[in-house]
Motif scaffolding. Structure first.
Motif, mmCIF file in Angstrom:
data_model
loop_
_atom_site.group_PDB
_atom_site.id
_atom_site.type_symbol
_atom_site.label_atom_id
_atom_site.label_comp_id
_atom_site.label_asym_id
_atom_site.label_seq_id
_atom_site.Cartn_x
_atom_site.Cartn_y
_atom_site.Cartn_z
ATOM 1 N N GLU A 26 0.826 -1.206 0.000
ATOM 2 C CA GLU A 26 0.000 0.000 0.000
ATOM 3 C C GLU A 26 0.866 1.266 0.000
ATOM 4 O O GLU A 26 0.540 2.249 -0.658
ATOM 5 C CB GLU A 26 -0.970 -0.001 1.186
ATOM 6 C CG GLU A 26 -2.079 -1.024 1.071
ATOM 7 C CD GLU A 26 -1.628 -2.468 1.340
ATOM 8 O OE1 GLU A 26 -0.619 -2.680 2.062
ATOM 9 O OE2 GLU A 26 -2.270 -3.386 0.799
ATOM 10 N N ASP A 27 1.969 1.235 0.751
ATOM 11 C CA ASP A 27 2.886 2.377 0.768
ATOM 12 C C ASP A 27 3.509 2.595 -0.605
ATOM 13 O O ASP A 27 3.638 3.726 -1.066
ATOM 14 C CB ASP A 27 4.009 2.167 1.794
ATOM 15 C CG ASP A 27 3.517 2.162 3.221
ATOM 16 O OD1 ASP A 27 2.415 2.675 3.493
ATOM 17 O OD2 ASP A 27 4.258 1.633 4.084
ATOM 18 N N LYS A 29 2.215 1.653 -3.441
ATOM 19 C CA LYS A 29 1.138 2.124 -4.330
ATOM 20 C C LYS A 29 0.921 3.624 -4.138
ATOM 21 O O LYS A 29 0.694 4.353 -5.108
ATOM 22 C CB LYS A 29 -0.150 1.355 -4.072
ATOM 23 C CG LYS A 29 -1.237 1.685 -5.076
ATOM 24 C CD LYS A 29 -2.383 0.728 -5.011
ATOM 25 C CE LYS A 29 -3.317 1.029 -6.176
ATOM 26 N NZ LYS A 29 -4.298 -0.018 -6.372
ATOM 27 N N LYS A 30 1.014 4.092 -2.900
ATOM 28 C CA LYS A 30 0.879 5.527 -2.633
ATOM 29 C C LYS A 30 1.978 6.300 -3.362
ATOM 30 O O LYS A 30 1.722 7.326 -3.987
ATOM 31 C CB LYS A 30 0.932 5.807 -1.134
ATOM 32 C CG LYS A 30 0.784 7.266 -0.799
ATOM 33 C CD LYS A 30 0.857 7.520 0.688
ATOM 34 C CE LYS A 30 0.745 9.007 0.926
ATOM 35 N NZ LYS A 30 1.196 9.429 2.210
ATOM 36 N N THR A 33 1.201 6.250 -7.127
ATOM 37 C CA THR A 33 0.042 7.094 -7.444
ATOM 38 C C THR A 33 0.428 8.570 -7.409
ATOM 39 O O THR A 33 0.086 9.333 -8.305
ATOM 40 C CB THR A 33 -1.110 6.804 -6.467
ATOM 41 O OG1 THR A 33 -1.451 5.415 -6.568
ATOM 42 C CG2 THR A 33 -2.331 7.650 -6.792
ATOM 43 N N GLU A 34 1.172 8.977 -6.385
ATOM 44 C CA GLU A 34 1.641 10.365 -6.295
ATOM 45 C C GLU A 34 2.588 10.685 -7.450
ATOM 46 O O GLU A 34 2.466 11.720 -8.101
ATOM 47 C CB GLU A 34 2.363 10.608 -4.966
ATOM 48 C CG GLU A 34 1.462 10.684 -3.772
ATOM 49 C CD GLU A 34 2.249 10.941 -2.497
ATOM 50 O OE1 GLU A 34 3.232 11.728 -2.531
ATOM 51 O OE2 GLU A 34 1.886 10.362 -1.459
ATOM 52 N N TYR A 53 10.923 9.457 -1.018
ATOM 53 C CA TYR A 53 10.710 8.016 -0.942
ATOM 54 C C TYR A 53 11.953 7.172 -1.251
ATOM 55 O O TYR A 53 11.940 5.979 -1.008
ATOM 56 C CB TYR A 53 9.606 7.588 -1.915
ATOM 57 C CG TYR A 53 8.206 7.805 -1.402
ATOM 58 C CD1 TYR A 53 7.553 6.810 -0.675
ATOM 59 C CD2 TYR A 53 7.518 8.974 -1.664
ATOM 60 C CE1 TYR A 53 6.261 6.988 -0.223
ATOM 61 C CE2 TYR A 53 6.221 9.161 -1.218
ATOM 62 C CZ TYR A 53 5.595 8.161 -0.495
ATOM 63 O OH TYR A 53 4.314 8.339 -0.048
#
Length: 143
Positions: A26-27, A29-30, A33-34, A53
């Protein structure tokens, strides 16, 4: 006295959210997406996302090949024409110590839908340390 504690609490919360870490799908994917949301529209925001990141080594390499040379984007394997399609078809799988990120893109000139993948390595500090192109094993930064 309560104001001081409240102020310190707000400062701590603000600092804690500045450093992004990846600890699960999920991290990641974040991040994607950003990243895809700003890839074609805001170089400064995209730069900030990668810096936040990724390890310093990966950020330096990414900046050189993407911003300075304009050669190849290791997070998309050079594909970025239809970021909305990429975001909507984004799939992330954890395989051992790496993540496999897949997304769809349209070929040119016939507009056929194809799937592309990127292998992402995350270090013990929760930072993206390497990307790898599955087709030929090309890694950024090179090992």
């Amino acid at each position: 006295m309560n104001r001081l504690f409240f102020s310190l609490f707000l400062l701590f919360c603000g600092l804690a959210t500045c450093e992004a870490q990846i600890s699960n799908k999920e991290d990641l994917k974040k991040f994607y997406t950003e990243y895809l949301s700003y890839l074609l529209s805001d170089e400064i925001k995209t730069d900030s996302i990668v810096k936040n990141y990724c390890t310093a080594e990966l950020y330096k390499e990414w900046n050189e090949i993407v911003n300075e040379i304009g050669l190849y984007d290791p997070f998309t394997n050079g594909l970025c024409e239809n970021v909305e399609l990429m975001k909507s078809t984004l799939v992330i799988k954890k395989e051992g110590n790496e993540y496999v990120v897949s997304f769809n893109y349209l070929t040119w000139p016939d507009n056929k839908t194809k799937t592309e993948s990127v292998i992402i390595y995350v270090n013990a500090n929760g930072k993206i340390s390497h990307t790898k192109r599955p087709s030929d094993g090309y890694m950024i930064p090179e090992q």
